[in-house]
Design an enzyme around this catalytic site. Structure first.
Site, PDB file in Angstrom:
ATOM      1  N   ASP A  85      35.570  45.462  29.057  1.00  0.00           N
ATOM      2  CA  ASP A  85      36.376  45.688  30.052  1.00  0.00           C
ATOM      3  C   ASP A  85      37.858  45.354  29.495  1.00  0.00           C
ATOM      4  O   ASP A  85      38.136  44.960  28.295  1.00  0.00           O
ATOM      5  CB  ASP A  85      35.832  44.314  30.603  1.00  0.00           C
ATOM      6  CG  ASP A  85      36.119  44.536  32.206  1.00  0.00           C
ATOM      7  OD1 ASP A  85      36.560  44.837  32.208  1.00  0.00           O
ATOM      8  OD2 ASP A  85      36.104  43.635  32.930  1.00  0.00           O
ATOM      9  N   GLU A 124      40.712  48.649  35.119  1.00  0.00           N
ATOM     10  CA  GLU A 124      40.986  48.428  37.206  1.00  0.00           C
ATOM     11  C   GLU A 124      42.374  50.334  37.816  1.00  0.00           C
ATOM     12  O   GLU A 124      43.204  49.385  36.866  1.00  0.00           O
ATOM     13  CB  GLU A 124      41.634  47.113  36.920  1.00  0.00           C
ATOM     14  CG  GLU A 124      40.584  46.330  37.072  1.00  0.00           C
ATOM     15  CD  GLU A 124      41.028  44.384  37.124  1.00  0.00           C
ATOM     16  OE1 GLU A 124      42.193  44.265  37.839  1.00  0.00           O
ATOM     17  OE2 GLU A 124      39.630  43.674  36.824  1.00  0.00           O
ATOM     18  N   LYS A 173      35.925  49.888  30.591  1.00  0.00           N
ATOM     19  CA  LYS A 173      36.178  49.654  32.502  1.00  0.00           C
ATOM     20  C   LYS A 173      37.491  49.701  32.496  1.00  0.00           C
ATOM     21  O   LYS A 173      38.477  48.755  31.998  1.00  0.00           O
ATOM     22  CB  LYS A 173      35.602  48.797  32.901  1.00  0.00           C
ATOM     23  CG  LYS A 173      35.319  48.454  34.517  1.00  0.00           C
ATOM     24  CD  LYS A 173      34.892  47.612  35.065  1.00  0.00           C
ATOM     25  CE  LYS A 173      34.937  46.276  35.551  1.00  0.00           C
ATOM     26  NZ  LYS A 173      36.096  45.549  35.564  1.00  0.00           N
ATOM     27  N   GLU A 188      34.493  46.285  44.105  1.00  0.00           N
ATOM     28  CA  GLU A 188      34.391  45.249  44.229  1.00  0.00           C
ATOM     29  C   GLU A 188      35.343  44.210  45.763  1.00  0.00           C
ATOM     30  O   GLU A 188      36.754  44.566  45.645  1.00  0.00           O
ATOM     31  CB  GLU A 188      35.362  43.865  43.251  1.00  0.00           C
ATOM     32  CG  GLU A 188      35.045  42.719  43.185  1.00  0.00           C
ATOM     33  CD  GLU A 188      35.220  41.691  41.365  1.00  0.00           C
ATOM     34  OE1 GLU A 188      35.594  40.733  41.576  1.00  0.00           O
ATOM     35  OE2 GLU A 188      35.967  42.386  40.889  1.00  0.00           O
ATOM     36  N   ASP A 218      35.846  40.625  31.598  1.00  0.00           N
ATOM     37  CA  ASP A 218      36.970  40.233  31.332  1.00  0.00           C
ATOM     38  C   ASP A 218      37.340  39.175  32.312  1.00  0.00           C
ATOM     39  O   ASP A 218      37.664  38.270  32.268  1.00  0.00           O
ATOM     40  CB  ASP A 218      38.935  40.668  31.776  1.00  0.00           C
ATOM     41  CG  ASP A 218      38.856  41.689  33.127  1.00  0.00           C
ATOM     42  OD1 ASP A 218      37.285  40.854  33.921  1.00  0.00           O
ATOM     43  OD2 ASP A 218      40.045  41.751  33.808  1.00  0.00           O
ATOM     44  N   SER A 219      35.666  38.101  32.620  1.00  0.00           N
ATOM     45  CA  SER A 219      35.779  37.118  33.290  1.00  0.00           C
ATOM     46  C   SER A 219      35.487  35.672  32.402  1.00  0.00           C
ATOM     47  O   SER A 219      35.368  34.734  32.316  1.00  0.00           O
ATOM     48  CB  SER A 219      34.657  37.026  34.456  1.00  0.00           C
ATOM     49  OG  SER A 219      33.200  38.077  33.444  1.00  0.00           O
TER      50      SER A 219
END
Length: 287
Positions: free
Chosen positions: A82, A114, A112, A181, A43-44
């Site tokens: 993501d 979070e 993925k 991270e 998502d960056s």
């Protein structure tokens, strides 16, 4: 040979796992050709490609567009999509629906998510739906508003304990790997030693099972993500090279040094034999 989820799991304690973000076809091809184990369509994307201020702005549809571009390259790397902000926060049904789009339409191999214990139900639902899940703990960018910004996590004894407990939980419910991270290296090392699944670090020190960086950060392309982050190592300065190349192009065309005859097409024999007629036709058209 295509990298699979079981292969990633089996790499723990055997060799270091490599992971790189990608957002389009050519970067996917390059990463696969470099034999990187995992491609993360992160998502960056929000910052490094789309120019948003943070990852909270990117949508499922925008992510899916780029996941499709990455998988069209048929990379040997495992492709992980993501899950963007609010795509797995509302209900188990909506979480499965969104994740399934990345698998069915995007052709990703896994997703993925979070977060730790807060996301337990959602992760379990995905795994029950046969969708492999990569976990993500520590500095989770989608939680930046609660965290007060992009800050290292787990620097106190209590917070480090919570990270370890969350990691053990994600391992126990079936995540196949875990991104750590912005975590102190001693905490990341302990987590790596205490769980069965591979850990992939970004700003988590060397004693993890793998490492990941953002494609544009590694190549030295200017972006809005982690410009001054301590954990970034720039292996090239492609932004400056691209600007220099564009200036050379501008100079060449202004001086009429490009295109040359080598870059131009000649007329066919028929047209060359009838140039007078061609000029007459031009006059007719313009009259």
């Amino acid at each position: 040979m295509k990298i699979t989820v079981p292969k990633i799991i089996n790499l723990k304690n055997n060799r270091v796992i490599s992971m790189m973000t990608a957002y389009d076809y050519p970067s996917s091809k390059a990463i696969s050709d470099a034999e990187i184990d995992i491609i993360l369509v992160g998502d960056s994307l929000a910052q490094v490609v789309l120019g948003y201020e943070d990852t909270l702005s990117v949508t499922v549809d925008e992510m899916l567009h780029h996941v499709k571009a990455v998988t069209r390259a048929n990379p040997n790397s495992l492709v992980v999509a993501d899950m963007p902000y609010m795509s797995y926060h509302v209900s188990e049904e909506e979480t499965i629906k969104n994740a399934a789009r990345f698998i069915q339409e995007g052709k990703a191999d896994a997703v993925k998510i979070e977060g730790g214990r807060k996301r337990e139900k959602m992760i379990k639902a995905l795994i029950n739906a046969e969708i492999p899940v990569m976990g993500h703990l520590g500095l989770t960018p989608q939680s930046k508003n609660i965290m007060g910004g992009y800050k290292v996590q787990g620097k106190t004894l209590e917070l480090a304990k919570e990270l370890l407990e969350d990691a053990i939980l994600l391992d126990s419910i079936g995540c196949f790997s875990l991104v750590l991270e912005g975590v102190p290296k001693v905490v990341a090392q302990t987590i790596t030693e205490k769980i069965a699944i591979p850990t992939i670090g970004i700003g988590a020190g060397v004693h993890v099972d793998g490492q990941v960086l953002v494609y544009h950060d590694l190549l030295g392309m200017k972006s809005k993500e982690y410009i001054d982050a301590k954990f970034v190592k720039r292996y090239d300065n492609q932004y400056e090279k691209v600007v220099k190349t564009m200036k050379n192009f501008k100079k060449d065309i202004e001086n009429r040094d490009f295109p040359t005859d080598d870059h131009s097409y000649d007329a066919g024999d028929s047209l060359l034999e009838n140039l007078k007629e061609w000029k007459k036709e031009v006059k007719k058209i313009l009259s």
